[in-house]
Scaffold this motif. Structure first.
Motif, PDB file in Angstrom:
ATOM      1  N   TYR A 137      -3.229  -2.172 -10.786  1.00 41.99           N
ATOM      2  CA  TYR A 137      -2.368  -2.908  -9.871  1.00 41.99           C
ATOM      3  C   TYR A 137      -2.596  -4.411  -9.926  1.00 41.99           C
ATOM      4  CZ  TYR A 137      -1.464   1.696  -7.940  1.00 41.99           C
ATOM      5  OH  TYR A 137      -1.103   3.008  -7.784  1.00 41.99           O
ATOM      6  N   HIS A 148      -4.877  -6.984   1.821  1.00 38.57           N
ATOM      7  CA  HIS A 148      -4.482  -5.858   0.980  1.00 38.57           C
ATOM      8  C   HIS A 148      -5.575  -4.796   0.936  1.00 38.57           C
ATOM      9  CE1 HIS A 148      -1.053  -8.245  -0.426  1.00 38.57           C
ATOM     10  NE2 HIS A 148      -0.607  -7.148  -1.030  1.00 38.57           N
ATOM     11  N   ALA A 149      -6.828  -5.218   0.839  1.00 47.42           N
ATOM     12  CA  ALA A 149      -7.931  -4.246   0.818  1.00 47.42           C
ATOM     13  C   ALA A 149      -7.908  -3.383   2.072  1.00 47.42           C
ATOM     14  CB  ALA A 149      -9.265  -4.973   0.691  1.00 47.42           C
ATOM     15  N   ALA A 184      -7.090  -2.601  -8.612  1.00 51.72           N
ATOM     16  CA  ALA A 184      -6.318  -3.847  -8.458  1.00 51.72           C
ATOM     17  C   ALA A 184      -7.102  -4.952  -9.156  1.00 51.72           C
ATOM     18  CB  ALA A 184      -6.118  -4.171  -6.986  1.00 51.72           C
ATOM     19  N   GLU A 200      -8.314   3.925  -1.174  1.00 49.92           N
ATOM     20  CA  GLU A 200      -9.297   2.928  -1.616  1.00 49.92           C
ATOM     21  C   GLU A 200      -9.491   2.953  -3.124  1.00 49.92           C
ATOM     22  OE1 GLU A 200     -10.924   4.379   2.446  1.00 49.92           O
ATOM     23  OE2 GLU A 200      -9.754   5.191   0.750  1.00 49.92           O
ATOM     24  N   HIS A 239      -6.219 -11.094  -0.572  1.00 52.60           N
ATOM     25  CA  HIS A 239      -7.056  -9.998  -1.084  1.00 52.60           C
ATOM     26  C   HIS A 239      -7.611  -9.155   0.056  1.00 52.60           C
ATOM     27  CE1 HIS A 239     -10.720  -8.069  -2.690  1.00 52.60           C
ATOM     28  NE2 HIS A 239      -9.967  -7.922  -3.765  1.00 52.60           N
ATOM     29  N   PHE A 243      -7.110   0.788  -4.838  1.00 53.24           N
ATOM     30  CA  PHE A 243      -7.413  -0.641  -4.722  1.00 53.24           C
ATOM     31  C   PHE A 243      -8.532  -1.057  -5.680  1.00 53.24           C
ATOM     32  CE2 PHE A 243      -8.889  -4.595  -2.731  1.00 53.24           C
ATOM     33  CZ  PHE A 243      -7.661  -5.248  -2.644  1.00 53.24           C
ATOM     34  N   PHE A 293      -4.848  -0.904   2.012  1.00 56.26           N
ATOM     35  CA  PHE A 293      -5.078   0.234   1.120  1.00 56.26           C
ATOM     36  C   PHE A 293      -6.074   1.202   1.754  1.00 56.26           C
ATOM     37  CE2 PHE A 293      -2.659  -2.099  -1.796  1.00 56.26           C
ATOM     38  CZ  PHE A 293      -2.519  -1.445  -3.002  1.00 56.26           C
ATOM     39  N   GLN A 294      -7.093   0.659   2.406  1.00 55.11           N
ATOM     40  CA  GLN A 294      -8.081   1.509   3.070  1.00 55.11           C
ATOM     41  C   GLN A 294      -7.428   2.311   4.193  1.00 55.11           C
ATOM     42  OE1 GLN A 294     -11.163  -0.500   5.357  1.00 55.11           O
ATOM     43  NE2 GLN A 294     -12.675   1.021   4.706  1.00 55.11           N
ATOM     44  N   ALA A 325       0.835  -1.207   0.000  1.00 57.19           N
ATOM     45  CA  ALA A 325       0.000   0.000   0.000  1.00 57.19           C
ATOM     46  C   ALA A 325       0.869   1.257   0.000  1.00 57.19           C
ATOM     47  CB  ALA A 325      -0.935  -0.014   1.206  1.00 57.19           C
ATOM     48  N   ILE A 327      -1.706  -7.478  -7.246  1.00 61.85           N
ATOM     49  CA  ILE A 327      -1.263  -7.729  -5.881  1.00 61.85           C
ATOM     50  C   ILE A 327      -1.028  -9.220  -5.699  1.00 61.85           C
ATOM     51  CG2 ILE A 327      -2.438  -5.701  -4.946  1.00 61.85           C
ATOM     52  CD1 ILE A 327      -4.648  -7.646  -3.947  1.00 61.85           C
TER      53      ILE A 327
END
Length: 422
Positions: free
Chosen positions: A170, A204-205, A220, A214, A201, A217, A208-209, A150, A172
């Motif tokens: 992106y 990573h979400a 992605a 966001e 997943h 993402f 990023f948040q 991130a 990931i």
């Protein structure tokens, strides 16, 4: 049929099993083959550079991202490939080239590299911060990997905004084979488990948040997982879709995504097509293409030795052997066995470590001499059948060695495109 990488997740959800080939090479003849294929077919030309190969400090090719982009642009003009077909990608972008340093120093270099890639027009960005740095475990925990990914994405977002470039797309995930293939014989590879894919997943979400990106993402589109394919120095592990069934089914449980498959070299059209059908819609290939390039160059080396009195006995082969023995760092940790076994591996291994040497002045001089000695000669069909049957269509025509090599590489690219359904 033109398929963009952005199209892939929705197409898969709609049951349209299409894919895109990712050409991972810096060799001009390989890139010419890819660009020529794009020109003739109108398909997306996805060309990727890796963090070790190309970075803000030069990488092992000596090229920065802007240098690499300029080379591709120049070759595209030469091959008359429309610019709008070309997508540049950065592979394994993270601290790997500097992992022998403290984490903050390594990440600082990685951030500078990502910034350089995005400002140079690279749009597809694979974030890979999976490797431990100095004093850290070899493999990091998922939360640290995601937080660092991130952080790199934030750099990419700022670089795109400041340079006026298109927003990055992106990729990931980091459960991939070793870059360039394994250095030992392999019996089997276990695919990524569904739980691990979902967890990658989700973590990573959240990262990023937490970083306030966001929107990044939402772009992605792909997740790197291990489908169970790999190649070693002398063998290939082929795709077994039965073993990967649970992993492939995971895509239906995630937001619209596709999988990206690394180390798909040498799989052949059947396994590649099954990978695409199962959601591995980006197929990365590199060593296979330079393997085919070397195969064609060495065949021409033999042809010239047989038919050109002043050429000598396989001078290209001997030049490469001298070059590799004089600078062993790119192969010595990968090839093992007796001196004879290592000599064979230096030239004929699937991992194709010889690809690191083609850009040297000695290799370029030997190749140029080979092409010059054969230029315009009419090679009889019998010699092509002896040394390179796939090029027999060139028999009794004015010989152009460079064109023959490009054609041989393009045959592999065409196999990938058929597997992609485009």
């Amino acid at each position: 049929m033109r398929v963009t990488i952005e199209d892939l997740p929705l197409l898969h959800r709609q049951g349209k099993k299409l894919g895109v080939t990712s050409v991972c090479s810096a060799h001009p003849l390989v890139l010419k083959a890819a660009l020529r294929h794009g020109r003739d077919t109108g398909t997306t030309v996805l060309i990727e550079a890796t963090c070790n190969q190309v970075n803000h400090l030069g990488g092992y090719t000596g090229m920065t991202p802007s240098d690499f982009a300029a080379m591709v642009e120049t070759l595209a003009v030469t091959e008359q490939c429309p610019k709008d077909l070309i997508v540049l990608g950065g592979d394994h972008l993270g601290p790997n080239p500097w992992k022998d340093r403290d984490a903050e120093e390594a990440m600082g270099q990685a951030q500078a590299m990502v910034d350089a890639y995005v400002r140079a027009g690279f749009r597809k960005i694979h974030l890979d911060a999976s490797m431990g740095c100095k004093g850290e475990p070899i493999a990091l925990d998922d939360h640290t990997i995601a937080e660092r990914a991130a952080r790199l994405a934030g750099v990419a977002e700022r670089a795109a905004a400041e340079s006026g470039g298109a927003s990055p797309i992106y990729i990931i995930g980091t459960e991939v084979p070793p870059p360039g293939g394994a250095n030992h014989a392999l019996d089997a590879i276990t695919p990524t488990g569904p739980v691990a894919a979902r967890q990658t997943h989700a973590i990573h979400a959240k990262a990023f948040q937490s970083a306030g990106i966001e929107d990044a993402f939402s772009r992605a589109i792909g997740l790197v997982v291990q489908p169970g394919v790999e190649f070693g120095n002398q063998n290939v592990i082929f795709y077994d879709r039965v073993k990967a069934h649970a992993l492939a089914a995971t895509l239906s449980e995630l937001p619209p995504l596709i999988f990206e498959a690394h180390s798909t070299d040498y799989q052949g059209q059947g396994p590649l097509r099954e990978l695409v059908e199962d959601g591995f819609a980006i197929l990365k290939v590199g060593p296979e293409l330079t393997f085919k390039l070397r195969e064609a160059l060495y065949a021409l080396d033999l042809i010239a030795s047989d038919m050109v009195p002043d050429y000598g006995e396989r001078p290209l082969y001997h030049a490469m052997e001298e070059l590799m023995c004089g600078a062993a760092k790119n192969w010595q940790s990968h090839y093992h066995g007796s001196d004879d076994e290592k000599r064979v591996l230096r030239h004929y291994s699937y991992s194709d470590r010889i690809r690191y040497y083609w850009a040297s002045a000695q290799a370029r001089t030997a190749c140029d001499r080979l092409f010059k000695m054969l230029k315009g000669r009419k090679v009889p069909a019998t010699l092509f059948h002896q040394h390179m049957p796939s090029a027999a269509a060139w028999a009794d025509l004015d010989c152009d060695g460079e064109e023959i090599v490009i054609g041989r590489v393009r045959q592999s690219i065409e196999t990938y495109e058929r597997a992609c359904g485009t």
